[in-house]
Scaffold this motif. Structure first.
Motif, PDB file in Angstrom:
ATOM      1  N   THR A 175       0.836  -1.195   0.000  1.00 26.77           N
ATOM      2  CA  THR A 175       0.000   0.000   0.000  1.00 26.77           C
ATOM      3  C   THR A 175       0.873   1.248   0.000  1.00 26.77           C
ATOM      4  OG1 THR A 175      -0.156  -0.024   2.417  1.00 26.77           O
ATOM      5  CG2 THR A 175      -1.908  -1.141   1.196  1.00 26.77           C
ATOM      6  N   GLU A 176       0.251   2.356  -0.415  1.00 25.36           N
ATOM      7  CA  GLU A 176       0.949   3.636  -0.536  1.00 25.36           C
ATOM      8  C   GLU A 176       0.113   4.720   0.141  1.00 25.36           C
ATOM      9  OE1 GLU A 176       3.153   6.222  -4.054  1.00 25.36           O
ATOM     10  OE2 GLU A 176       1.424   4.984  -4.586  1.00 25.36           O
ATOM     11  N   ASP A 177       0.683   5.374   1.158  1.00 28.55           N
ATOM     12  CA  ASP A 177      -0.059   6.354   1.937  1.00 28.55           C
ATOM     13  C   ASP A 177       0.029   7.736   1.304  1.00 28.55           C
ATOM     14  OD1 ASP A 177      -1.421   7.795   3.783  1.00 28.55           O
ATOM     15  OD2 ASP A 177      -0.127   7.340   5.481  1.00 28.55           O
ATOM     16  N   ARG A 178      -0.761   7.893   0.245  1.00 25.40           N
ATOM     17  CA  ARG A 178      -0.931   9.188  -0.408  1.00 25.40           C
ATOM     18  C   ARG A 178      -2.372   9.272  -0.886  1.00 25.40           C
ATOM     19  NH1 ARG A 178       3.891  12.205  -2.041  1.00 25.40           N
ATOM     20  NH2 ARG A 178       2.336  13.473  -3.079  1.00 25.40           N
ATOM     21  N   GLY A 179      -2.886  10.488  -0.994  1.00 25.98           N
ATOM     22  CA  GLY A 179      -4.249  10.650  -1.478  1.00 25.98           C
ATOM     23  C   GLY A 179      -4.445  10.111  -2.875  1.00 25.98           C
ATOM     24  N   ASP A 180      -3.383  10.100  -3.665  1.00 25.75           N
ATOM     25  CA  ASP A 180      -3.448   9.551  -5.028  1.00 25.75           C
ATOM     26  C   ASP A 180      -2.571   8.305  -5.149  1.00 25.75           C
ATOM     27  OD1 ASP A 180      -1.023  10.851  -4.757  1.00 25.75           O
ATOM     28  OD2 ASP A 180      -1.113  11.879  -6.701  1.00 25.75           O
ATOM     29  N   GLY A 181      -2.438   7.576  -4.044  1.00 27.97           N
ATOM     30  CA  GLY A 181      -1.599   6.375  -4.045  1.00 27.97           C
ATOM     31  C   GLY A 181      -2.223   5.222  -4.805  1.00 27.97           C
ATOM     32  N   LEU A 182      -1.395   4.206  -5.079  1.00 26.04           N
ATOM     33  CA  LEU A 182      -1.840   3.018  -5.808  1.00 26.04           C
ATOM     34  C   LEU A 182      -1.730   1.803  -4.895  1.00 26.04           C
ATOM     35  CD1 LEU A 182       0.028   3.586  -9.238  1.00 26.04           C
ATOM     36  CD2 LEU A 182      -2.105   4.631  -8.413  1.00 26.04           C
TER      37      LEU A 182
ATOM     38  N   GLY B 125      -5.144 -12.809   4.995  1.00 27.14           N
ATOM     39  CA  GLY B 125      -5.874 -13.769   5.813  1.00 27.14           C
ATOM     40  C   GLY B 125      -7.038 -14.333   5.031  1.00 27.14           C
ATOM     41  N   ASN B 126      -7.415 -15.556   5.326  1.00 25.34           N
ATOM     42  CA  ASN B 126      -8.513 -16.217   4.609  1.00 25.34           C
ATOM     43  C   ASN B 126      -8.243 -16.294   3.103  1.00 25.34           C
ATOM     44  OD1 ASN B 126      -9.841 -16.108   7.139  1.00 25.34           O
ATOM     45  ND2 ASN B 126     -10.701 -14.107   6.629  1.00 25.34           N
ATOM     46  N   ASN B 127      -6.964 -16.348   2.724  1.00 23.34           N
ATOM     47  CA  ASN B 127      -6.541 -16.365   1.320  1.00 23.34           C
ATOM     48  C   ASN B 127      -6.953 -15.099   0.578  1.00 23.34           C
ATOM     49  OD1 ASN B 127      -5.305 -18.892   1.572  1.00 23.34           O
ATOM     50  ND2 ASN B 127      -7.227 -19.954   1.156  1.00 23.34           N
ATOM     51  N   GLU B 128      -7.058 -14.003   1.302  1.00 17.54           N
ATOM     52  CA  GLU B 128      -7.419 -12.707   0.740  1.00 17.54           C
ATOM     53  C   GLU B 128      -6.512 -11.645   1.341  1.00 17.54           C
ATOM     54  OE1 GLU B 128     -12.186 -13.870   0.596  1.00 17.54           O
ATOM     55  OE2 GLU B 128     -11.361 -12.694   2.258  1.00 17.54           O
ATOM     56  N   VAL B 129      -6.444 -10.485   0.667  1.00 14.30           N
ATOM     57  CA  VAL B 129      -5.689  -9.349   1.189  1.00 14.30           C
ATOM     58  C   VAL B 129      -6.680  -8.264   1.578  1.00 14.30           C
ATOM     59  CG1 VAL B 129      -3.949  -7.596   0.722  1.00 14.30           C
ATOM     60  CG2 VAL B 129      -3.713  -9.869  -0.289  1.00 14.30           C
ATOM     61  N   TYR B 130      -6.639  -7.863   2.827  1.00 12.88           N
ATOM     62  CA  TYR B 130      -7.441  -6.752   3.319  1.00 12.88           C
ATOM     63  C   TYR B 130      -6.528  -5.539   3.490  1.00 12.88           C
ATOM     64  CZ  TYR B 130     -10.823 -10.393   4.578  1.00 12.88           C
ATOM     65  OH  TYR B 130     -11.699 -11.459   4.542  1.00 12.88           O
ATOM     66  N   PHE B 131      -6.994  -4.373   3.061  1.00 12.14           N
ATOM     67  CA  PHE B 131      -6.203  -3.165   3.296  1.00 12.14           C
ATOM     68  C   PHE B 131      -7.127  -1.980   3.519  1.00 12.14           C
ATOM     69  CE2 PHE B 131      -6.674  -3.255  -1.311  1.00 12.14           C
ATOM     70  CZ  PHE B 131      -6.800  -1.929  -1.705  1.00 12.14           C
ATOM     71  N   THR B 132      -6.622  -1.018   4.281  1.00 14.13           N
ATOM     72  CA  THR B 132      -7.423   0.149   4.632  1.00 14.13           C
ATOM     73  C   THR B 132      -7.038   1.348   3.782  1.00 14.13           C
ATOM     74  OG1 THR B 132      -5.859   0.829   6.353  1.00 14.13           O
ATOM     75  CG2 THR B 132      -7.644  -0.629   7.019  1.00 14.13           C
ATOM     76  N   CYS B 133      -8.015   2.218   3.572  1.00 11.80           N
ATOM     77  CA  CYS B 133      -7.788   3.544   2.995  1.00 11.80           C
ATOM     78  C   CYS B 133      -8.283   4.534   4.036  1.00 11.80           C
ATOM     79  CB  CYS B 133      -8.527   3.706   1.677  1.00 11.80           C
ATOM     80  SG  CYS B 133      -7.777   2.794   0.315  1.00 11.80           S
ATOM     81  N   THR B 134      -7.359   5.195   4.709  1.00 16.41           N
ATOM     82  CA  THR B 134      -7.667   5.941   5.916  1.00 16.41           C
ATOM     83  C   THR B 134      -8.740   7.004   5.732  1.00 16.41           C
ATOM     84  OG1 THR B 134      -5.572   5.540   7.025  1.00 16.41           O
ATOM     85  CG2 THR B 134      -6.649   7.593   7.534  1.00 16.41           C
TER      86      THR B 134
ATOM     87  N   PHE C 287      -6.084   4.760  -4.799  1.00 15.34           N
ATOM     88  CA  PHE C 287      -6.690   4.455  -3.508  1.00 15.34           C
ATOM     89  C   PHE C 287      -6.259   5.553  -2.534  1.00 15.34           C
ATOM     90  CE2 PHE C 287      -6.572   0.474  -5.743  1.00 15.34           C
ATOM     91  CZ  PHE C 287      -7.800  -0.116  -5.432  1.00 15.34           C
ATOM     92  N   SER C 288      -7.223   6.135  -1.833  1.00 12.71           N
ATOM     93  CA  SER C 288      -6.955   7.311  -1.020  1.00 12.71           C
ATOM     94  C   SER C 288      -6.315   6.935   0.309  1.00 12.71           C
ATOM     95  CB  SER C 288      -8.256   8.077  -0.762  1.00 12.71           C
ATOM     96  OG  SER C 288      -7.992   9.307  -0.133  1.00 12.71           O
ATOM     97  N   ARG C 289      -5.021   7.183   0.403  1.00  7.23           N
ATOM     98  CA  ARG C 289      -4.221   6.932   1.601  1.00  7.23           C
ATOM     99  C   ARG C 289      -4.290   5.461   2.017  1.00  7.23           C
ATOM    100  NH1 ARG C 289      -4.282  10.422   6.624  1.00  7.23           N
ATOM    101  NH2 ARG C 289      -2.457   9.093   6.857  1.00  7.23           N
ATOM    102  N   GLY C 290      -3.789   4.589   1.168  1.00  9.61           N
ATOM    103  CA  GLY C 290      -3.703   3.181   1.527  1.00  9.61           C
ATOM    104  C   GLY C 290      -2.797   2.994   2.732  1.00  9.61           C
ATOM    105  N   GLU C 291      -3.275   2.267   3.745  1.00  9.28           N
ATOM    106  CA  GLU C 291      -2.482   2.097   4.966  1.00  9.28           C
ATOM    107  C   GLU C 291      -2.330   0.619   5.298  1.00  9.28           C
ATOM    108  OE1 GLU C 291      -1.500   4.889   7.578  1.00  9.28           O
ATOM    109  OE2 GLU C 291      -3.194   6.238   7.298  1.00  9.28           O
ATOM    110  N   GLY C 292      -2.873   0.165   6.426  1.00  9.08           N
ATOM    111  CA  GLY C 292      -2.610  -1.190   6.885  1.00  9.08           C
ATOM    112  C   GLY C 292      -3.044  -2.256   5.895  1.00  9.08           C
TER     113      GLY C 292
END
Length: 442
Positions: free
Chosen positions: A229-236, A314-323, A305-310
């Protein structure tokens, strides 16, 4: 404020024509379509902590240790700004914690080390390693990575190391006269810290994984592919395909593109629960002189993605947050499901979106619990919580920072699944939390 006094998530309009629902969410979205709110009792109301540190549900308890300024086993002081963290199995039933410290060069303190063991002598970020006994008491702690810039989050590897991420892209070319945050080397890299490293590691930047505003990584143990993840408002949202699984020094960096929606801006306009097929565009210059990796990817159609963070696998999937994703701007949780063939790029869907600060306030670090719930560390304004999310997308409160309004960070579980480890960012404190994990109500 206890769980019972909070307002819960309502996902109005979550089902629309053409929406494809994941089967565990089907009943949930049917309720939403009928105008019902999403309620989860979780572990019950939070009980006020007489010590003024951590409010937890009845039956749960904690132990606090490794506070900023404590003397570590190596003689150095515990740095401040406790951030991302992971737990690993250690010898004799111990747990090894590797913990980030998000320090900048201009901070008054940081991770202490001789200059020859720092990546950049001007920098004060890095990691510390903690050995915790089966009784949840600290046995040893020491510095393990030094000389890096704003080590925010990271991720665990299947081979029991920690990838620590720099959330800064400074270079000597960006220095300004008299600036306390000037640097002598390029920054914006990932660094690997083996959990069994007994002291400071030789800090080698993982250049092939990209130079950008890194936040977190999650690795699929079946393929060795690393998601970033990339913590920027216009991150990818990126994936790194190593040439040799387990060796992150060389490989191919790619960015996610949503099929049929090139250059998608995912902060708004995506309904909860709808799967979108994706493919991936190659980043030809993963180590540019300027902070332009995301620019190359977006030009090729990658989604923002807007501010990708954590991030967590798990469960054979990737979970990630956009703050700050979502219409209200208080956060999203996305779920990426890898494809089953080399031609299949997988799917992505919006899993949770916060409608207000009271419900979910800037989700940051994330972990998938052994019992499959997600736990989100808030990093917003005012009082801060650890929020649980069930597999049905329901939210509940698990912990409240009773000390101050600093963010939570670094949530992770011991190898036996019985202890959650958690940080208050500032003043830095680490907690071991345990209790009746199997008592959650839906």
């Amino acid at each position: 404020m206890s769980f019972s006094r909070r307002r819960f998530l309502t996902l109005a309009g979550a089902t629309t024509a053409g929406t494809v629902l994941a089967s565990p969410l089907q009943m949930l979205y049917a309720r939403v379509a009928n105008g019902q709110t999403i309620l989860a009792e979780g572990y019950g109301p939070l009980i006020s902590d007489p010590n003024g540190l951590l409010d937890l549900p009845r039956g749960f308890q904690y132990r606090a240790f490794s506070r900023v300024g404590d003397r570590m086993s190596d003689g150095r002081l515990v740095p401040d700004r406790h951030d991302g963290m992971a737990a690993f199995p250690g010898p004799q039933n111990t747990t090894i914690l590797v913990r980030n410290h998000e320090h900048s060069p201009g901070d008054p303190t940081g991770v202490e080390a001789p200059d020859n063991l720092k990546y950049d002598p001007t920098n004060k970020g890095g990691t510390t390693t903690l050995i915790v006994g089966a009784n949840r008491k600290l046995i040893r702690d020491y510095a393990s990575l030094a000389g890096t810039y704003r080590n925010c989050a990271g991720g665990v590897t299947p081979w029991n190391s920690w990838i620590s991420c720099e959330e800064n892209t400074s270079t000597p070319a960006t220095n300004r006269p008299g600036n306390a945050n000037n640097v002598t080397k390029r920054h914006g890299y990932n660094f690997e810290v083996p959990s069994l490293a007994d002291g400071l590691v030789n800090p080698e930047p993982l250049i092939a994984m990209g130079r950008f505003n890194h936040e977190a990584v999650a690795i699929d143990p079946r393929t060795g592919i690393v998601y970033e993840t990339e913590d920027r408002g216009d991150g990818l949202f990126y994936r790194f395909i190593p040439r040799q699984p387990g060796n992150l020094t060389s490989g191919v960096l790619e960015a996610l593109r949503i099929q049929g929606r090139p250059q998608a801006i995912t902060k708004v306009g995506f309904p909860v629960g709808q799967k979108f097929a994706v493919d991936w565009v190659r980043i030809e210059d993963p180590d540019p002189a300027t902070d332009s990796v995301r620019v190359e990817g977006f030009t090729k159609g990658a989604a923002q993605f807007s501010r990708g963070e954590g991030a967590w696998f798990g469960n054979n999937e990737v979970y990630f947050t956009c703050t700050n994703g979502g219409v209200a701007g208080f956060g999203q949780v996305w779920r990426y499901i890898p494809g089953t063939t080399s031609q299949d790029g997988g799917t992505i869907e919006l899993f949770v979106e916060s409608p207000s600060q009271e419900v979910l306030d800037f989700p940051d670090n994330i972990v998938v619990a052994p019992f499959n719930d997600l736990f989100l560390c808030e990093d917003g304004q005012g009082e801060q919580f650890v929020r649980g999310v069930t597999s049905q997308g329901e939210l509940y409160s698990f912990a409240r920072n009773a000390l101050n309004t600093s963010e939570f960070a670094g949530a992770c579980f011991s190898p036996n699944g019985q202890t959650m480890f958690l940080n208050i960012y500032r003043p830095g404190i680490t907690f071991a939390i345990w209790g009746p994990w199997n008592s959650r109500k839906s």
